[in-house]
Design an enzyme around this catalytic site. Structure first.
Site, mmCIF file in Angstrom:
data_model
loop_
_atom_site.group_PDB
_atom_site.id
_atom_site.type_symbol
_atom_site.label_atom_id
_atom_site.label_comp_id
_atom_site.label_asym_id
_atom_site.label_seq_id
_atom_site.Cartn_x
_atom_site.Cartn_y
_atom_site.Cartn_z
ATOM 1 N N GLU A 23 0.840 -1.208 0.000
ATOM 2 C CA GLU A 23 0.000 0.000 0.000
ATOM 3 C C GLU A 23 0.874 1.257 0.000
ATOM 4 O O GLU A 23 0.512 2.280 -0.575
ATOM 5 C CB GLU A 23 -0.965 0.006 1.193
ATOM 6 C CG GLU A 23 -1.970 -1.155 1.237
ATOM 7 C CD GLU A 23 -2.760 -1.365 -0.050
ATOM 8 O OE1 GLU A 23 -2.969 -0.383 -0.790
ATOM 9 O OE2 GLU A 23 -3.136 -2.522 -0.332
ATOM 10 N N HIS B 93 1.643 2.186 -3.497
ATOM 11 C CA HIS B 93 0.528 2.940 -4.094
ATOM 12 C C HIS B 93 0.560 4.392 -3.611
ATOM 13 O O HIS B 93 0.360 5.331 -4.371
ATOM 14 C CB HIS B 93 -0.818 2.336 -3.663
ATOM 15 C CG HIS B 93 -1.198 1.082 -4.386
ATOM 16 N ND1 HIS B 93 -1.317 1.022 -5.751
ATOM 17 C CD2 HIS B 93 -1.521 -0.162 -3.930
ATOM 18 C CE1 HIS B 93 -1.696 -0.218 -6.117
ATOM 19 N NE2 HIS B 93 -1.824 -0.949 -5.024
HETATM 20 ZN ZN ZN Z 1 -2.411 -2.960 -4.984
#
Ligand code: ZN
Length: 496
Positions: free
Chosen positions: A262, A265
């Protein structure tokens, strides 16, 4: 003209502001909101989403697009016009009553799916699934496409990528991965994942994960880390990008690798140029490129030997006592274990793309009309056995496992496999230009973060996915990089 540009940019500002409010409410609902708040909050979300929809399809928006198209030279405004027009057309081509019926069906289907999954009741979900497929087929026809009908849906997630391209690439990967999997299974050195067991308190896992996020260059003054059932990253604006994670006190891998994923991202969203703020361009360019960023950090960096050479001693200071005795080699091999499994989200780097191909082939057949939704469970199970050598006993751990179809998200799955391929291509290119191993071994990721920012992140949606890929790496989609990376890695770990 200048007045119209201002009017247009104001509409986008209004639209993205509502979007930010929606994002914040969604984050709150998934992290902190009390149970009883949900019904009201859903109403509020509905009202705000309606508002965004009204702006996107308003006459004012249509007028701005008509007046400005072909008459402006600012590249940001030109891209914003492209985005706005595409959004406008997409909705305008669907008759209003059909769109409304679809939105209602989506929300009902999601709760039906979660019931069906819990009770292993595919038949209960089937009527909803059939309708969702039918709507998506009809919408694809409204939107129009070249070649295969599924291209219209792929375009929503990965513009530029087509069935024709995937049908060239996927069979090649499948053949190579299946062969590699065979060699891994027969190999002399089999990692022992049981060495990773041990009670690992949540607080210690958080402390370690936070430290890694900081080292990656995640800005905690422009973000935060919270706990959720389903981890995600959400970019509200470039100065507020939040990540969530899930803890399993008996298996640190969920939180540690999940947080790094994450975090990948989030770094993308935190490093978009501020020039794009309050426009629809201030986000990642596609699902696939987004996934390439999370997978790059999770796998290419955080599952590498160089990473653990540096971070294992730090990890041991947080980890339970049994890790003090565990050698770096055994640890590194264990976190890279390959094991064909039923569940996509638990899959390792080698088998993950095989899970995606199964979904892709089934979706494509559904959308083309070559297959009925009622045949999904048996087709799913057969393919699992053929591709991965495992067969689900229940639909809950088979065809019902993913949420995507219940939300009508057909065409989404290929993005995950594309993310793997893009990540491998970016990784190879980065290694041509900078000393990645040295940076990782020293635990100083600044040079890597800057490379990603310069080449990928800052552009937001100014460039299409395959455009970024080609500009950065000098070539189009090429699965050889992923295959070479996996082969080198597993040859080393499994010693064949
Ligand atoms: Zn992902």
């Amino acid at each position: 003209m200048k007045e119209t540009v201002n009017e247009f940019m104001d509409l986008l500002r209004e639209q993205t502001s509502y979007g930010e409010a929606i994002g914040l409410i969604a984050w709150d609902m998934r992290t902190k909101a009390p149970k009883k708040a949900m019904d009201n909050r859903s109403e509020v979300l509905g009202v705000l989403a309606q508002k965004v929809h009204e702006i996107q399809t308003s006459e004012a928006m249509r007028n701005c697009i008509d007046k400005l198209k072909g008459n402006v030279s600012d590249p940001v405004v030109i891209k914003c016009l492209e985005e706005a027009e595409e959004t406008y057309n997409k909705t305008a081509k669907i008759p209003k009553d059909e769109y409304r019926a679809y939105v209602t069906l989506q929300s009902k289907s999601e709760s039906k799916w979660s019931e069906a999954k819990a009770q292993n009741d595919f038949a209960g979900f089937l009527p909803y699934l059939e309708k969702l497929v039918e709507f998506n087929r009809t919408f694809a026809d409204y939107w129009g496409y070249n070649g295969h009908r599924y291209n219209a849906l792929l375009h929503n997630y990965e513009p530029g990528v087509t069935v024709e391209l995937l049908d060239q690439v996927f069979p090649k990967i499948r053949k190579a991965l299946t062969e590699l999997l065979g060699r891994v299974k027969e190999a002399p050195a089999q990692p022992d994942p049981s060495v990773l067991k041990g009670h690992f308190p949540k607080g210690q896992q958080t402390a370690f994960s936070k430290e890694i996020l900081k080292r990656m260059g995640y800005d905690f003054d422009a973000g935060r880390l919270d706990e959720t059932v389903h981890p995600f990253a959400i970019g509200l604006n470039v100065n507020d990008v939040r990540v969530t994670t899930k803890y399993d006190e008996s298996d640190f891998r969920t939180a540690v690798f999940g947080t790094i994923h994450e975090g990948g991202h989030a770094l993308y969203e935190q490093n978009i140029s501020e020039d794009l703020s309050f426009t629809p361009l201030a986000t990642g360019t596609s699902m696939g490129i987004h996934e390439s960023q999370s997978l790059f950090w999770e796998n290419f960096i955080a599952r590498s030997e160089q990473f653990w050479e540096n971070h294992y001693p730090l990890f041991q200071t947080y980890a339970p006592d049994n890790f003090r005795e565990l050698s770096l080699n055994s640890f590194f091999a264990a976190v890279n274990e390959v094991k064909p499994s039923l569940i996509r989200i638990e899959a390792d780097e080698l088998t993950y793309c095989l899970h995606i191909m199964i979904r892709y082939e089934l979706e494509k057949a559904l959308i083309a009309g070559d297959m009925d939704a009622k045949d999904l469970p048996s087709r799913w199970n057969d393919k699992m056995e053929e591709y991965l050598g495992v067969r689900p006993d229940t639909d809950a751990e088979g065809v019902l496992q993913d949420i995507h179809w219940s939300g009508g998200d057909f065409g989404y799955f290929p993005s995950y496999a594309l993310g793997y391929m893009y990540a491998a291509q970016f990784d190879a290119q980065m290694r041509e230009e900078i000393d990645v191993d040295k940076a990782v071994r020293e635990g100083d990721f600044r040079i890597i973060k800057e490379w990603l920012k310069e080449k990928i992140h800052r552009h937001g949606k100014m460039k299409k996915p395959l455009e970024i890929l080609t500009e950065v790496t000098g070539e189009g989609l090429n699965p050889d990089y992923l295959l070479r990376y996996l082969e080198t890695k597993y040859k080393h770990i499994y010693q064949f």
